[in-house]
Scaffold this motif. Structure first.
Motif, mmCIF file in Angstrom:
data_model
loop_
_atom_site.group_PDB
_atom_site.id
_atom_site.type_symbol
_atom_site.label_atom_id
_atom_site.label_comp_id
_atom_site.label_asym_id
_atom_site.label_seq_id
_atom_site.Cartn_x
_atom_site.Cartn_y
_atom_site.Cartn_z
ATOM 1 N N VAL A 158 0.587 -1.052 -0.121
ATOM 2 C CA VAL A 158 0.475 0.022 0.213
ATOM 3 C C VAL A 158 1.223 0.694 0.341
ATOM 4 O O VAL A 158 0.730 2.384 0.026
ATOM 5 C CB VAL A 158 -1.253 -0.281 1.051
ATOM 6 N N ASP A 159 1.696 1.281 0.506
ATOM 7 C CA ASP A 159 2.870 2.057 0.144
ATOM 8 C C ASP A 159 3.388 3.115 -0.218
ATOM 9 O O ASP A 159 3.859 3.662 -0.605
ATOM 10 C CB ASP A 159 3.523 2.521 1.704
ATOM 11 N N ILE A 160 3.878 2.011 -1.370
ATOM 12 C CA ILE A 160 4.111 2.251 -2.581
ATOM 13 C C ILE A 160 2.824 2.758 -4.035
ATOM 14 O O ILE A 160 3.573 2.490 -5.042
ATOM 15 C CB ILE A 160 5.075 1.615 -3.372
ATOM 16 N N LEU A 161 2.351 2.426 -3.523
ATOM 17 C CA LEU A 161 0.993 2.387 -4.981
ATOM 18 C C LEU A 161 0.761 3.998 -5.126
ATOM 19 O O LEU A 161 0.915 3.975 -6.902
ATOM 20 C CB LEU A 161 -0.165 2.350 -4.041
ATOM 21 N N HIS A 162 1.131 4.863 -5.005
ATOM 22 C CA HIS A 162 1.467 6.118 -5.767
ATOM 23 C C HIS A 162 2.968 6.099 -6.482
ATOM 24 O O HIS A 162 3.468 7.147 -7.275
ATOM 25 C CB HIS A 162 2.075 7.400 -4.217
ATOM 26 N N THR A 163 3.639 5.059 -6.540
ATOM 27 C CA THR A 163 5.073 5.505 -7.205
ATOM 28 C C THR A 163 4.665 4.135 -8.227
ATOM 29 O O THR A 163 5.179 4.236 -9.202
ATOM 30 C CB THR A 163 6.442 4.479 -6.244
ATOM 31 N N LEU A 164 3.645 4.061 -8.885
ATOM 32 C CA LEU A 164 3.238 2.721 -9.543
ATOM 33 C C LEU A 164 2.977 3.047 -11.051
ATOM 34 O O LEU A 164 3.110 2.756 -12.609
ATOM 35 C CB LEU A 164 2.176 2.163 -9.493
ATOM 36 N N ASP A 165 2.754 4.476 -11.102
ATOM 37 C CA ASP A 165 2.051 4.712 -12.604
ATOM 38 C C ASP A 165 3.565 4.933 -13.905
ATOM 39 O O ASP A 165 4.140 5.559 -13.203
ATOM 40 C CB ASP A 165 1.205 6.452 -12.223
ATOM 41 N N GLN A 166 2.867 4.180 -15.094
ATOM 42 C CA GLN A 166 3.548 4.737 -15.797
ATOM 43 C C GLN A 166 5.207 3.551 -15.495
ATOM 44 O O GLN A 166 5.927 3.226 -15.971
ATOM 45 C CB GLN A 166 3.834 5.463 -16.538
ATOM 46 N N HIS A 167 4.950 3.053 -14.948
ATOM 47 C CA HIS A 167 6.493 1.923 -14.048
ATOM 48 C C HIS A 167 5.589 0.386 -14.789
ATOM 49 O O HIS A 167 5.145 -0.499 -14.595
ATOM 50 C CB HIS A 167 6.727 1.815 -11.992
ATOM 51 N N PHE A 168 6.598 -0.650 -15.087
ATOM 52 C CA PHE A 168 6.292 -1.835 -15.609
ATOM 53 C C PHE A 168 6.330 -2.507 -14.441
ATOM 54 O O PHE A 168 6.430 -1.961 -13.683
ATOM 55 C CB PHE A 168 7.454 -2.816 -16.255
ATOM 56 N N GLY A 169 5.556 -3.473 -14.599
ATOM 57 C CA GLY A 169 5.285 -4.916 -13.665
ATOM 58 C C GLY A 169 4.777 -5.740 -14.182
ATOM 59 O O GLY A 169 5.053 -6.153 -15.430
ATOM 60 N N PHE A 170 4.411 -6.886 -13.129
ATOM 61 C CA PHE A 170 4.454 -8.426 -13.081
ATOM 62 C C PHE A 170 3.226 -8.660 -12.908
ATOM 63 O O PHE A 170 2.985 -8.507 -11.666
ATOM 64 C CB PHE A 170 5.247 -9.286 -12.906
ATOM 65 N N TYR A 171 2.464 -9.562 -13.071
ATOM 66 C CA TYR A 171 0.697 -9.917 -12.266
ATOM 67 C C TYR A 171 1.305 -11.137 -12.752
ATOM 68 O O TYR A 171 1.165 -11.957 -13.566
ATOM 69 C CB TYR A 171 -0.362 -9.415 -13.223
ATOM 70 N N LEU A 172 0.997 -12.300 -11.363
ATOM 71 C CA LEU A 172 0.986 -13.502 -11.476
ATOM 72 C C LEU A 172 -0.305 -14.101 -10.465
ATOM 73 O O LEU A 172 -0.422 -13.633 -9.065
ATOM 74 C CB LEU A 172 2.438 -13.997 -10.921
ATOM 75 N N LYS A 173 -1.216 -14.452 -10.362
ATOM 76 C CA LYS A 173 -2.315 -15.688 -10.389
ATOM 77 C C LYS A 173 -2.452 -16.645 -10.872
ATOM 78 O O LYS A 173 -3.405 -17.370 -12.140
ATOM 79 C CB LYS A 173 -3.773 -14.489 -10.443
ATOM 80 N N GLU A 174 -2.374 -18.237 -10.463
ATOM 81 C CA GLU A 174 -2.845 -19.223 -10.896
ATOM 82 C C GLU A 174 -1.733 -19.293 -12.084
ATOM 83 O O GLU A 174 -0.800 -19.092 -12.373
ATOM 84 C CB GLU A 174 -4.331 -18.938 -10.720
ATOM 85 N N GLU A 175 -2.734 -19.290 -13.161
ATOM 86 C CA GLU A 175 -2.750 -19.851 -14.645
ATOM 87 C C GLU A 175 -2.366 -18.259 -15.112
ATOM 88 O O GLU A 175 -2.072 -18.447 -16.605
ATOM 89 C CB GLU A 175 -3.355 -20.297 -15.194
ATOM 90 N N ASN A 176 -2.267 -17.084 -15.110
ATOM 91 C CA ASN A 176 -2.655 -15.984 -15.110
ATOM 92 C C ASN A 176 -1.030 -15.206 -15.127
ATOM 93 O O ASN A 176 -1.176 -14.836 -14.313
ATOM 94 C CB ASN A 176 -3.723 -14.709 -14.819
ATOM 95 N N LEU A 177 -0.520 -14.809 -16.182
ATOM 96 C CA LEU A 177 0.940 -13.775 -15.432
ATOM 97 C C LEU A 177 1.087 -13.021 -17.107
ATOM 98 O O LEU A 177 0.839 -13.435 -18.381
ATOM 99 C CB LEU A 177 1.903 -14.516 -15.285
#
Length: 220
Positions: A158-177
């Motif tokens: 929660v304390d880094i949510l304000h830094t996310l905009d336009q940054h690259f990320g990774f999503y991993l949930k079960e078979e969805n990534l």
């Protein structure tokens, strides 16, 4: 006892090669590779030399020790293996998703404890994951990283949510990534793969979201 059979099998998995594909690299048959991995035969010395040269691994290590993921990736100057961790300070133990993980099934990806662990000097109390950029993982068209680069991701708190905009990320949930780019508008946060696929950040699913922290690219 020679470790060549174990190491050929591990080399294949780390590099994402089938027995047939590995065999074709060195003018062999799939049956040859199967017999090496099952300890029914050992390759000729000229084949051992070819394998060692191709993967930039010393012949003695290929024959005498069970290679680590770090050594196979040729990152041993930067990553620390298990044998050295007792003497290392300020190194984070990080789950590593390489292309070989996809051959073991998606259930392996869902349980980070079962993934190989690498050690790297990441100086933070956050949780991290290392991911090899490879063709098994969908990515945005604009994704700027080279194939096989190792990308380090920080767990989204929660304390880094304000830094996310336009940054690259990774999503991993079960078979969805997938790799994506964060878009923040007010309190709405989305990780976007493309115009057709995106996921909205929620605190309930926070464990699935990661923010790019650093990259490692081996310069040859």
């Amino acid at each position: 006892m020679s470790q060549i059979g174990n190491n050929i099998k591990k080399l294949r998995k780390v590099k994402g090669l089938s027995q047939q594909a590995f065999a074709e690299l060195f003018g062999l048959t799939r049956g040859n590779i199967s017999s090496y991995e099952e300890f029914r035969a050992e390759p000729r010395i000229e084949v051992i030399l070819q394998i060692a040269k191709y993967f930039s691994i010393p012949v003695a290590e290929l024959l005498e020790k069970q290679l680590t993921v770090n050594e196979i990736l040729n990152f041993e100057d930067y990553f620390v293996d298990d044998s050295a961790i007792k003497n290392a300070k300020n190194l984070a133990q990080i789950p590593f998703i390489g292309r070989e993980a996809f051959q073991m099934g998606q259930h392996v990806l869902a349980d980070l404890v079962n993934l190989p662990q690498i050690y790297f000097p990441v100086y933070s109390k956050s949780s991290f994951m290392a991911v090899e950029n490879n063709s098994f993982i969908p990515r945005p068209v604009s994704f700027p990283f080279e194939e096989n680069a190792i990308l380090f991701f920080e767990h989204v708190e929660v304390d880094i949510l304000h830094t996310l905009d336009q940054h690259f990320g990774f999503y991993l949930k079960e078979e969805n990534l997938f790799f994506g780019q964060y878009e923040v508008e007010g309190k709405d946060i989305e990780l976007v793969l493309n115009d057709w696929k995106k996921v909205s950040f929620t605190t309930e699913d926070a464990v699935c979201f990661w923010k790019l922290y650093a990259k490692f690219e081996k310069v040859l």
